[in-house]
Each structure stands twice: as C-alpha cells, then as structure tokens.
Design a protein around this motif. Structure first.
Motif, PDB file in Angstrom:
ATOM      1  N   MET A   1       1.359   1.713   6.261  1.00  0.00           N
ATOM      2  CA  MET A   1       2.425   0.741   6.147  1.00  0.00           C
ATOM      3  C   MET A   1       2.609   0.004   7.460  1.00  0.00           C
ATOM      4  SD  MET A   1       5.841   3.146   6.264  1.00  0.00           S
ATOM      5  CE  MET A   1       6.929   1.754   6.601  1.00  0.00           C
ATOM      6  N   MET A   2       3.236  -1.162   7.346  1.00  0.00           N
ATOM      7  CA  MET A   2       3.574  -1.951   8.521  1.00  0.00           C
ATOM      8  C   MET A   2       5.042  -1.719   8.836  1.00  0.00           C
ATOM      9  SD  MET A   2       2.063  -4.154  10.596  1.00  0.00           S
ATOM     10  CE  MET A   2       0.893  -5.215   9.755  1.00  0.00           C
ATOM     11  N   THR A   3       5.317  -1.539  10.111  1.00  0.00           N
ATOM     12  CA  THR A   3       6.694  -1.393  10.554  1.00  0.00           C
ATOM     13  C   THR A   3       6.919  -2.295  11.755  1.00  0.00           C
ATOM     14  OG1 THR A   3       8.398   0.221  11.179  1.00  0.00           O
ATOM     15  CG2 THR A   3       6.228   0.499  12.165  1.00  0.00           C
ATOM     16  N   ASN A   4       8.175  -2.537  12.076  1.00  0.00           N
ATOM     17  CA  ASN A   4       8.526  -3.320  13.262  1.00  0.00           C
ATOM     18  C   ASN A   4       8.866  -2.367  14.386  1.00  0.00           C
ATOM     19  OD1 ASN A   4       9.575  -5.202  10.771  1.00  0.00           O
ATOM     20  ND2 ASN A   4       8.683  -6.387  12.423  1.00  0.00           N
ATOM     21  N   ALA A   5       8.075  -2.422  15.470  1.00  0.00           N
ATOM     22  CA  ALA A   5       8.126  -1.402  16.509  1.00  0.00           C
ATOM     23  C   ALA A   5       9.047  -1.781  17.659  1.00  0.00           C
ATOM     24  CB  ALA A   5       6.723  -1.128  17.029  1.00  0.00           C
TER      25      ALA A   5
ATOM     26  N   ILE B   1       3.816 -11.438  28.263  1.00  0.00           N
ATOM     27  CA  ILE B   1       4.246 -11.675  26.885  1.00  0.00           C
ATOM     28  C   ILE B   1       5.330 -10.673  26.531  1.00  0.00           C
ATOM     29  CG2 ILE B   1       3.510 -11.912  24.494  1.00  0.00           C
ATOM     30  CD1 ILE B   1       0.657 -12.254  25.485  1.00  0.00           C
ATOM     31  N   ASP B   2       6.466 -11.187  26.129  1.00  0.00           N
ATOM     32  CA  ASP B   2       7.600 -10.375  25.692  1.00  0.00           C
ATOM     33  C   ASP B   2       7.656 -10.456  24.161  1.00  0.00           C
ATOM     34  OD1 ASP B   2       9.922  -8.952  25.421  1.00  0.00           O
ATOM     35  OD2 ASP B   2      11.236 -10.543  26.150  1.00  0.00           O
ATOM     36  N   VAL B   3       7.479  -9.321  23.495  1.00  0.00           N
ATOM     37  CA  VAL B   3       7.375  -9.304  22.037  1.00  0.00           C
ATOM     38  C   VAL B   3       8.561  -8.541  21.448  1.00  0.00           C
ATOM     39  CG1 VAL B   3       5.924  -8.723  20.056  1.00  0.00           C
ATOM     40  CG2 VAL B   3       4.871  -9.341  22.242  1.00  0.00           C
ATOM     41  N   ARG B   4       9.194  -9.157  20.467  1.00  0.00           N
ATOM     42  CA  ARG B   4      10.283  -8.513  19.732  1.00  0.00           C
ATOM     43  C   ARG B   4       9.827  -8.226  18.304  1.00  0.00           C
ATOM     44  NH1 ARG B   4      15.040  -9.597  22.753  1.00  0.00           N
ATOM     45  NH2 ARG B   4      14.315 -10.052  24.879  1.00  0.00           N
ATOM     46  N   ASP B   5      10.225  -7.070  17.784  1.00  0.00           N
ATOM     47  CA  ASP B   5       9.915  -6.669  16.400  1.00  0.00           C
ATOM     48  C   ASP B   5       8.411  -6.681  16.144  1.00  0.00           C
ATOM     49  OD1 ASP B   5      12.646  -6.419  15.773  1.00  0.00           O
ATOM     50  OD2 ASP B   5      12.788  -8.562  15.334  1.00  0.00           O
ATOM     51  N   GLN B   6       7.626  -6.164  17.104  1.00  0.00           N
ATOM     52  CA  GLN B   6       6.176  -6.177  16.933  1.00  0.00           C
ATOM     53  C   GLN B   6       5.778  -5.403  15.681  1.00  0.00           C
ATOM     54  OE1 GLN B   6       3.770  -5.553  20.324  1.00  0.00           O
ATOM     55  NE2 GLN B   6       1.876  -5.516  19.177  1.00  0.00           N
ATOM     56  N   GLN B   7       4.895  -6.011  14.880  1.00  0.00           N
ATOM     57  CA  GLN B   7       4.403  -5.382  13.664  1.00  0.00           C
ATOM     58  C   GLN B   7       3.318  -4.379  14.030  1.00  0.00           C
ATOM     59  OE1 GLN B   7       3.193  -8.720  11.323  1.00  0.00           O
ATOM     60  NE2 GLN B   7       5.263  -9.526  11.136  1.00  0.00           N
ATOM     61  N   LEU B   8       3.478  -3.167  13.541  1.00  0.00           N
ATOM     62  CA  LEU B   8       2.584  -2.082  13.901  1.00  0.00           C
ATOM     63  C   LEU B   8       2.197  -1.312  12.647  1.00  0.00           C
ATOM     64  CD1 LEU B   8       1.437  -0.720  16.540  1.00  0.00           C
ATOM     65  CD2 LEU B   8       3.284   0.943  16.281  1.00  0.00           C
ATOM     66  N   THR B   9       0.895  -1.077  12.463  1.00  0.00           N
ATOM     67  CA  THR B   9       0.411  -0.285  11.334  1.00  0.00           C
ATOM     68  C   THR B   9       0.567   1.189  11.661  1.00  0.00           C
ATOM     69  OG1 THR B   9      -1.207  -1.995  10.846  1.00  0.00           O
ATOM     70  CG2 THR B   9      -1.524   0.136   9.805  1.00  0.00           C
ATOM     71  N   ILE B  10       1.224   1.921  10.775  1.00  0.00           N
ATOM     72  CA  ILE B  10       1.430   3.349  11.004  1.00  0.00           C
ATOM     73  C   ILE B  10       1.029   4.134   9.764  1.00  0.00           C
ATOM     74  CG2 ILE B  10       3.333   2.936  12.612  1.00  0.00           C
ATOM     75  CD1 ILE B  10       5.241   3.864  10.384  1.00  0.00           C
TER      76      ILE B  10
ATOM     77  N   GLN C   1       0.805  -1.217   0.000  1.00  0.00           N
ATOM     78  CA  GLN C   1       0.000   0.000   0.000  1.00  0.00           C
ATOM     79  C   GLN C   1       0.837   1.265   0.000  1.00  0.00           C
ATOM     80  OE1 GLN C   1      -3.376   0.176   2.533  1.00  0.00           O
ATOM     81  NE2 GLN C   1      -3.767  -2.007   2.463  1.00  0.00           N
ATOM     82  N   MET C   2       2.145   1.129   0.077  1.00  0.00           N
ATOM     83  CA  MET C   2       3.012   2.311   0.039  1.00  0.00           C
ATOM     84  C   MET C   2       3.501   2.656  -1.368  1.00  0.00           C
ATOM     85  SD  MET C   2       3.214   3.823   2.880  1.00  0.00           S
ATOM     86  CE  MET C   2       4.566   4.928   2.445  1.00  0.00           C
TER      87      MET C   2
END
Length: 759
Positions: free
Chosen positions: A599-603, A580-589, A523-524
């Motif tokens: 877009m999706m980014t790793n937060a 829950i310990d989350v690494r590189d969480q996917q986040l819509t920004i 979508q970007m």
C-alpha cells in the motif's frame, strides 16, 4: 547537427549513454549549440515550452543527442539510469514497473515522480513508461520540479523525447542485433517526402529475450520477453507558419515474470526444504501482457511575435499481470490484475518568440482518464490454512472457544474497480532580461477530481466446532461496493534568477513547488476482504481501516546551479546543488504480518539535499571523455508508523550516489568502405540503496564496466559490445510478501553484436 551521418540506427553499447549527458553530440568547438534545436525547429515542432537552448535556461538538464542515442543503444528511458546525475531507473519485475527515482524522490507504484513526453505528447500512465523509443533523435532530462509548465507528477522532473523527422531525413534504416540470453532485435524504418512540405515515416520493430534467470520450480526461464510495435508519423508545413504533426503508434508486449529470489532463512516443512536463500522458485504462472495504442496531433502556428500550439492526444492501454504472489513453491495465493484505460489530453500553449527582452508563455491543459480493473486474488490450500484459518483460530477462536476449518482447496476473492480521473489547469510564465540578468517567474492553477468505484465479493463455506463438538457447516457471502472521490486544487509557483556570462555560461538560483497526485490503494482490497472473512467467521464485524486512499505529495525545491564552457567548447559542464523539503511524501509499505498486498501511505515529512555535476572533455576531435556524478542524502524528518519512529533514517530505494565515466576514441581507418573504428569503455555506478525504513537492509555501492568496438560508416555500422564485464553481483529490488523477503538480482555479464544499415 542533422546530417545523415548522424542518423545511423541506434543500438550501440549503453556505456556510451553518458557521453552526452551534459550536452549534445559532438566534441568540436562548433558544438556549443549541440543541445539546441534551432536548426531542427525550422521544420519540426520542438521546444514548445522550453527555450531553444536548454543550457541558457535556469534548469538542471541533461541532453542526449542523436549520436549518443545510437552509440549508446538507448532504446528506453531506463537506459538513462546512472548516466544522468541523480537519475535511477532500476530494471526489475516487468515493463509495468517503470520506477524512477530522482534526487531522492520516487515511488514504486501508482503516481510517478517524473513526467514523460514523446514528441510533446504526455504519457499519462506510468505503466507505459517502459516502451521502445524507436528512432529517437534527442532526449532531454530536466531535473527538479517542472510542475508549473507540466503539472501533476513532474515534481522530480521531465523526460522529453523527440523522434526523427521525415522532413529532415530520407532513407531506409535497418537494424539487427543478437546478444546474450538468446536476445535479438529487428527494426526497419522508412523516411520519405511526398513533397517538399509533406513527409511521412513508417517504423516497425520486434524484440525477443529468452531470459537470464531460471525458475527452479518449473525449470524454465522466468524473464523472457517478446515486444513488437510500430509508428506512423506524418508532418506537413506551409510557408505561412502552419505546422501539423501527427504520430500514430502501437505496441504489443508479452513478458514472463518475475525473477524474484528468496532472501530469508531456508524454509523447511516436515523435514523438507521448501525454498533456499538466493533461490528463484515458484509454482504458479507469472506473466505480464500489454497492448497500447496512441495518437498525438500537434498543430502550431507561428505569427510575427508569438506562436500558438495545440497538442491533442488519445491513449489506450490494455494490460494484464498474473502473479504467483507468494513467490514460493507452496500453494499460497495468486493475483490476476487486468486493466483497460482510455485517456484524452489537450494542451494549448501561447508563447512569445525568443530573443526579446520580455518573454511570456500562457497555457491551458485538460485531461480525462477512465480505467476499469479486475483484480481477483485466489487463495490456495496453504494460503487458506495459514492466512485465514490459522489467524481466525489464533485471534478469535480462543475468545469464543471455537475452532474453524475450511475444506476447499481454493478461495477466490473478487475485486472490480472503475477509476475515472479528470482535471484542468491554466499556467503562465514570464521572462524578463535586464542586461546579463534574467528573471523568470511562473504560476499554475491545477484542479483534479479523482474517484474510485469498487465492488468486492466472495463466498466461503467453512466449519465451526464449539467446545470440541461436531463441526457445523456455515457459509459467508460478502457482496459490497462503494465509491470514494477526492478533489484537489493546487497552486504551483516557481521563480528563478539567472546571470548570463554569455549564451551558454551562467549561474542561476531557483525556487519551485512540486506536486504529485493522490490515489487509491487497490492492492489492499484482498487483505481487507480476508480480514472481513476472519471476523465474520466469529460473528463479528470488521472495523475497516482507512487504507483505501492516500493524499498528494508536495515539495519545495531550492536550487543553485550553472552551466560552463571553456577552451572553445572542448570543455563543457553543468552543476547544481539542491535542497528539497517534502510534505506528505508517498511511500510504498508492506503492512505488518502475513499480508498479501502493498500500500501507499503518506510518510509525514522528508528532506533531500545533494549535488550533481556533469563534464564533457574533448581535447581532440577523436577523443571524448564524459563524466556525471550525483549525490543525494534523502532522510525522514518526521515519520512514525505507530510502531517505530524513523526520524533521520534514509529514504528507501533512492541511491545515495550515481556515477558514470565514459570515453570514446575514434580512429580513422583510411579505408573508404570501412570508415572509422570507435573504441568505447566506461563504468556506471550506484549505491548505497537502502531497502527498508529501518535502514537494516541495503545494496552497497556497485560498479558495472562496459565496452564496445564499433565500425562506423555513413551507410552502416557494426558494433561488438559487452556489459557488466566484471560480472558484478548486485540487487536492483527488494520487497516482502506474506512476511518473506525477496530480491531481484541485476543482469549478469552480457555480450552482443549489432548491425545497422542506412540506405
């Protein structure tokens, strides 16, 4: 549990959905096994990966039995929202959305956080999650990572749906319903046996919704819907342990969209108000269309000490989304996203029979998906002036002492994609019983290869005036493509320890790793193309940012929970606390400025801590009280987007609290042809829900009151129901487009009547 009296067609008030959140159907003492499929398993292929009694497993599970589905009118996964602890599936946009949040985990687009299996067949495409669950007899919601057994995109859990078997039920089921918003629904099913070991079922359905929200620009409803489809299910058994199930299904959806209300200050141009706060008003057509076809074949053989199952599926999806992407009455830009996808899956499972001191499971899974997508964006007059010409003049014109202009009223930007994905896995789980102790350990090796081949093109004629001179015509042509590919290898372990007081009373601790696949930000591409146009107008090259792909998301889930029962089963419950310990969480920004996409980014890193509990209380056979509560505190541990540090802020879109409380009172009328009267009432609650990473916007805690009166007979039922009886005003979604803010309101007060007939 499997009598005809328990297969009255579903479609009763959703307020009763929570009535079976913690367990199966009935309130009586003999329903300790209500959340099992021991009886059903003699003729149906169920419980291929789980044990027969989920309450004896080290997992937080909510089981919705057949009567709860019928009385609760649970026709889709989103109807479980809030009635299952820490499970939130907001109803917004279109059926393509299918966003689900569990324990603070979730995503608005692309990869889901929870898996969906229908009759053991995985639904690979998240866009198809919101479908009609016709004649479902049992729904299991397993929370916490299920990646060891189910693999990718199940780090929040799994929803398992089992449909009615023609070998355990014979007859005709008819449903007719009418409700607010000019909504009506029809369903017809026929279940019959060709022989004692061969059964067949045919189901057809059609639903229509006139809509609840008006588009003030067009004067028409914008959330209308038409959905139709069917299913053909065949089951065969023999006396040598062989079982074969085949289910063919299809559906066709045509849907309007989208009821997004403007949420900023009134926009005024030339003294005229363009759009007001709270107003739904956009000029270009918006809709969603989807056609799906699937076939699932399950073959199972039961030997003396083990069973082997093969689950094979083919899935096809063809959909098209059309959007007035600025959602204003002005001509900014539109999007048409058309996608076709074919998918194949194969899952082979070897498993020892239950009841032994040492139990084991060994499996192998493979899948292939191939999708093609066209996603042209058409810039209209206002969009050309504001997003391309104005930006070029402000950012580049001053540098080069030039002025740019475009005379065209429309500028198309074309993007085509091919997205093949394939992968495989082997997995194992061992269970060891040592008296009252039970140790479970499992591991999965998962490999996935994903790629994106893209082709972008556009042509633009424009004029440039240098130092106030006469405008000179120029032309830019962009026609380029490339291929991006990634390969991911994952190891997904889990271990748990359970202490059993008896078969359904226990305590457990567990540690498990979860995994959500990476992907591409298709979508970007319109933003990237428009930026290239702007820079080439000045004779420069655009330094393309690394926005096209995002990485997988990982989690470690630490959980303490248990299941309990007392008073001969009249009181039953479940509870769990988790970290829950989350690494590189996917986040819509939404990128800064007047961007056209998301877009999706790793937060970076996040953490989620919380608790959940569900309680069933049936003091008398005629009265059932059910409650479910979930609390989640999900925050950023490390996330800095280069502009602001969001450390310790709450994660958007995931509710902090979910709560439901339901009661059902059954009154025998003493009239044979009338049957019983069932009075139901309840409340469903959620909030607070933060809408942005800054935590400046949120939806406060809200409550929805539901009630119904049901006349229940073994051959028919008649329901008069109402939802959101208090008329609560609440938002279910928030987003930005070209810097403007929008929300979708929750559905208003609704009423309806449902008639079910069993012949």
């Amino acid at each position: 549990m499997h009598r005809k009296s328990l297969v009255i067609p579903l479609l009763l008030l959703a307020s009763a959905a929570a009535a079976r959140t913690a367990g199966g159907d009935g309130p009586t003492p003999d329903t300790e096994t209500a959340d099992t499929v021991i009886v059903v398993d003699k003729v149906q292929v169920t419980a291929i990966k789980q044990g027969l009694v989920l309450r004896s497993q080290p997992v937080a599970a909510s089981i919705v039995g057949g009567r709860a589905i019928e009385r609760g009118r649970i026709g889709a996964v989103k109807n479980l929202s809030q009635t299952v602890p820490n499970f939130h599936a907001p109803d917004y946009g279109s059926r393509m959305t299918s966003s689900i949040y569990v324990r603070g985990l979730g995503a608005r687009i692309d990869q889901p956080v929870i898996g969906l299996n229908i009759d053991n067949v995985p639904v690979l495409n998240k866009d198809n999650f919101d479908t009609e669950l016709a004649d479902a007899e049992r729904i299991e919601v397993l929370r916490g990572p299920q990646s060891t057994l189910y693999g990718r995109n199940t780090m929040g859990g799994v929803v398992n749906v089992y449909t009615l078997s023609p070998l355990t039920y014979e007859g005709v089921r008819l449903t007719a319903e009418y409700g607010s918003g000019d909504s009506y629904r029809f369903r017809a099913s026929s279940y019959y046996k060709l022989s004692p070991d061969l059964g067949m079922a045919v189901t057809g359905y059609f639903t229509h919704t006139g809509g609840f929200f008006d588009n003030d620009c067009t004067g028409e409803k914008c959330d209308w819907e038409r959905l139709g489809g069917g299913r053909w299910k065949t089951q065969w058994r023999n006396n040598r342990g062989v079982r074969i199930d085949n289910t063919f299904s299809f559906s066709a959806l045509d849907q309007g969209g989208y009821p997004y209300a403007y949420a900023g200050e009134d926009i005024v141009r030339d003294g005229k108000t363009v759009i007001r706060n709270g107003q739904i008003s956009y000029n270009d057509p918006s809709s969603y269309r989807r056609t799906t076809v699937s076939d699932g074949l399950t073959v199972r053989y039961d030997a003396a000490k083990y069973s082997v199952s093969s689950i094979t599926s083919y899935q096809y999806s063809d959909d098209e989304m059309t959007l007035d992407q600025d959602f204003t009455p002005e001509p900014w830009f539109t999007l048409r996203q058309a996608r076709r996808e074919h998918a194949l899956t194969e899952d082979i499972v070897f498993r020892s029979h239950d009841g032994r001191r040492y139990g084991w499971l060994l499996g192998a899974f493979g899948f292939y998906r191939h999708g093609v997508m066209e996603a042209p964006v058409h810039f209209k007059r206002t969009g050309i002036e504001e997003l391309i010409v104005k930006n070029a003049n402000e950012h580049l014109g001053a540098i080069w002492n030039e002025e740019y202009s475009i005379s065209a009223d429309e500028l198309p930007l074309y993007s085509d994609f091919r997205m093949p994905v394939y992968g495989g896995a082997v997995y194992h789980e061992s269970n060891l019983r040592l008296g009252r102790w039970r140790l479970t350990a499992g591991i999965r090796f998962d490999v996935e290869h994903t790629s994106l081949a893209y082709h972008s093109r556009t042509d633009m004629d424009y004029f440039v005036s240098k130092e106030g001179g006469a405008p000179a015509p120029k032309r830019i042509s962009i026609d380029e493509g490339n291929r991006i590919a990634h390969t991911y290898c994952e190891v997904l372990p889990k271990v748990s320890l359970l202490y059993a007081f008896d078969e359904v009373r226990n305590l457990y601790i567990s540690v498990a790793k979860g995994y959500k696949a990476g992907g591409f930000n298709t979508q970007m591409f319109s933003d990237i193309l428009s930026e290239k146009l702007k820079w080439r107008m000045a004779g420069s090259q655009y330094d393309e940012a690394d926005l096209m792909s995002y990485e997988p998301e990982y989690s470690w889930n630490y959980e303490l929970g248990g299941h309990f029962s007392c008073m001969d089963g009249a009181v039953r419950g479940d509870f769990a606390v988790f970290y829950i310990d989350v690494r590189d969480q996917q986040l819509t920004i939404f990128p800064e400025g007047q961007s056209t996409g998301r877009m999706m980014t790793n937060a970076g890193r996040t953490r989620s801590v919380g608790a959940e509990a569900a309680l069933q209380f049936a003091p008398w056979r005629s009265l059932e009280i059910n409650t479910a509560y979930g609390y989640t505190d999900a925050r950023f541990v490390r996330y800095d987007n280069g502009i602001e540090d969001f450390k310790d802020n709450r994660i958007p879109y995931a509710p902090q609290h979910t709560l439901s409380a339901q009661a059902a009172w059954t009154l025998p009328t003493g009239v044979k042809w009338l049957g019983d009267v069932v009075l139901q009432a309840g409340v469903r609650c959620a909030g607070r829900i933060w809408w942005n990473e800054e935590n400046t916007l949120s939806q406060p805690f809200y409550a929805l009151a539901d009630a119904s009166v049901r006349f229940e007979h073994k051959h028919y039922s008649l329901d008069i129901w109402g939802r959101n009886l208090g008329g609560a005003h609440y938002d279910v979604f928030y987003f930005k487009s070209i810097g403007n803010e929008f929300v979708q309101r929750g559905r208003p007060r609704t009423f309806g009547i449902t008639l079910n007939i069993n012949i």
